[in-house]
Design an enzyme around this catalytic site. Structure first.
Site, PDB file in Angstrom:
ATOM      1  N   LYS A   3       0.845  -1.205   0.000  1.00  0.00           N
ATOM      2  CA  LYS A   3       0.000   0.000   0.000  1.00  0.00           C
ATOM      3  C   LYS A   3       0.876   1.249   0.000  1.00  0.00           C
ATOM      4  CE  LYS A   3      -0.222  -0.243   5.025  1.00  0.00           C
ATOM      5  NZ  LYS A   3      -1.034  -0.578   6.188  1.00  0.00           N
ATOM      6  N   ARG A  99     -10.813   0.594  14.383  1.00  0.00           N
ATOM      7  CA  ARG A  99     -10.671   1.363  13.157  1.00  0.00           C
ATOM      8  C   ARG A  99     -11.704   0.846  12.150  1.00  0.00           C
ATOM      9  NH1 ARG A  99      -4.856   1.646  10.169  1.00  0.00           N
ATOM     10  NH2 ARG A  99      -5.323  -0.547   9.797  1.00  0.00           N
ATOM     11  N   TYR A 227      15.865  31.309   3.165  1.00  0.00           N
ATOM     12  CA  TYR A 227      14.654  32.089   3.428  1.00  0.00           C
ATOM     13  C   TYR A 227      14.602  32.626   4.857  1.00  0.00           C
ATOM     14  CZ  TYR A 227      12.321  30.773  -0.930  1.00  0.00           C
ATOM     15  OH  TYR A 227      11.973  30.622  -2.243  1.00  0.00           O
ATOM     16  N   MET A 276      11.539  24.669  -0.898  1.00  0.00           N
ATOM     17  CA  MET A 276      10.669  23.725  -1.600  1.00  0.00           C
ATOM     18  C   MET A 276      11.484  22.700  -2.393  1.00  0.00           C
ATOM     19  SD  MET A 276       7.723  24.381  -4.475  1.00  0.00           S
ATOM     20  CE  MET A 276       6.668  25.410  -3.493  1.00  0.00           C
TER      21      MET A 276
HETATM   22  C1  PLP Z   1      -0.371  -1.435   6.992  1.00  0.00           C
HETATM   23  C2  PLP Z   1      -0.995  -2.670   7.506  1.00  0.00           C
HETATM   24  C3  PLP Z   1      -0.198  -3.790   7.783  1.00  0.00           C
HETATM   25  C4  PLP Z   1       1.301  -3.779   7.737  1.00  0.00           C
HETATM   26  O1  PLP Z   1       1.770  -3.112   8.878  1.00  0.00           O
HETATM   27  P1  PLP Z   1       3.345  -2.975   9.170  1.00  0.00           P
HETATM   28  O2  PLP Z   1       3.382  -2.419  10.540  1.00  0.00           O
HETATM   29  O3  PLP Z   1       3.857  -2.016   8.160  1.00  0.00           O
HETATM   30  O4  PLP Z   1       3.922  -4.320   9.035  1.00  0.00           O
HETATM   31  C5  PLP Z   1      -0.844  -4.969   8.140  1.00  0.00           C
HETATM   32  N1  PLP Z   1      -2.193  -5.026   8.261  1.00  0.00           N
HETATM   33  C6  PLP Z   1      -2.983  -3.951   8.038  1.00  0.00           C
HETATM   34  C7  PLP Z   1      -4.457  -4.097   8.181  1.00  0.00           C
HETATM   35  C8  PLP Z   1      -2.409  -2.735   7.671  1.00  0.00           C
HETATM   36  O5  PLP Z   1      -3.178  -1.676   7.472  1.00  0.00           O
END
Ligand code: PLP
Length: 331
Positions: A3, A99, A227, A276
């Site tokens: 992700k 969550r 800056y 920047m």
């Molecule tokens: C991001 C995520 C992971 C991986 O977590 P890490 O701490 O980066 O290993 C696993 N499960 C879910 C649901 C996540 O959102």
């Protein structure tokens, strides 16, 4: 877990490498991340952790595995599929993270709905641990794992096919390896980083960020740099301008002496504000010339330390580097 652009490193290249190395599954956050991988030719199963509820038709079209985390989401899926197209899903259980996921009280309704729609096949049931990187929460984590085992058992026994289970993230893999079950969801550990010092000792970071000195200047005592004239030469200085700025992901909070780059194995402190597109560093006592490499982070100045300096976690640092930063893969 690939992700967020594979934790900032580049989704396609990482996914391709993982596919070649025979991992079983990829995980992304949303439908569109999954579609990008499909378009790039990735064939592995892809689990979408938080599919947009109006994207289920795309999920089906691109052969992604949606996570179903609420009754509302399940009903939306059922309506989209119109009782016809078979689909495999993952179920997410909330065991204390609060969550996403089903609460214990919803499980009976969930089972009834799924049994009424047998074209939906549960591939896996999973949950997410809230605090695997802090041992003071071990009791809580153990309790999450127990709750997960109970709830996932109560679902599994209602179906006559095998349903996989997984709960561990990176720090969970290290600290709770007796809860590996059928799969683990390796995220930041894959990239060689941990938010926990002890785990970090067992890992080797997979990435470095480097640039090159664009210009070197001699600054007279009393002059200012950058800056708002915040960089001040308290003595004669030699400074180097590095073409990396906050638009690349270098946090402004690292300015004014709060971070050191590595040039020719020596530490060079940031002088003045991060701009920047550029930043100036103090190379007064470093033998260097224009074109020399500057390491923004590396083994000698790791992102774990960078995160501490600005009160955040390595996840945020890694995922902040913008698309403008060229990713080069060596393996
Ligand atoms: C991001 C995520 C992971 C991986 O977590 P890490 O701490 O980066 O290993 C696993 N499960 C879910 C649901 C996540 O959102």
């Amino acid at each position: 877990m690939v992700k967020a652009f594979s934790y900032g490193l580049g989704t396609y290249d990482v996914a391709k490498l993982l596919e070649e190395n025979k991992v079983d599954y990829l995980g992304v956050a949303n439908t569109y991340e999954g579609i990008e991988l499909r378009k790039a030719g990735i064939k592995l199963p892809i689990m979408v952790m938080k599919p947009e509820l109006d994207s289920f038709d795309l999920v089906v079209k691109h052969n992604l595995t949606p996570t179903i985390f609420s009754l509302h989401a399940l009903k939306t899926l059922i309506n989209t599929l119109n009782n016809s197209i078979p689909i495999t899903i993952s179920l997410k259980i909330d065991t204390g993270m609060h969550r996403l996921g089903f609460d214990e009280g919803e499980i009976l309704t969930l089972i009834d709905l799924l049994k009424a729609h047998p074209f939906i096949v549960i591939e896996s049931i999973y949950s997410h641990l809230a605090a695997t990187d802090e041992s003071k929460h071990n009791e809580f984590t153990t309790q999450q794992i127990e709750v997960f085992k109970n709830i996932s058992n109560s679902i599994s026994k209602e179906f006559d096919y095998y349903i996989e289970r997984h709960i561990l993230n990176s720090n969970g893999i290290i600290n709770f390896n007796n809860a590996q079950m059928d799969m683990v969801r390796l995220g930041i550990g894959l990239y060689g980083v941990s938010s926990d010092d002890n785990s970090q000792k067992k890992l080797k970071s997979a990435s470095t960020l480097k640039s090159k000195i664009a210009q070197i200047k001699c600054i007279k005592k009393g002059d200012n740099i950058g800056y708002n004239r915040l960089g001040i030469a308290h003595e004669n200085l030699t400074i180097a301008t590095i073409p990396v700025g906050y638009a690349d992901g270098l946090s402004r909070s690292l300015g004014n002496g709060n971070w050191e780059m590595i040039i020719n194995n020596k530490k060079a402190s940031i002088v003045g504000n991060v701009c920047m597109d550029m930043v100036m560093i103090d190379v007064t006592n470093i033998k260097c010339q224009e074109g020399d490499e500057a390491f923004i982070f590396s083994d000698e100045n790791p992102i774990t330390e960078m995160a501490k300096r600005i009160g955040t976690i390595p996840y945020e640092i890694l995922t902040s580097y913008s698309p403008r930063v060229l990713r080069v893969f060596k393996y």
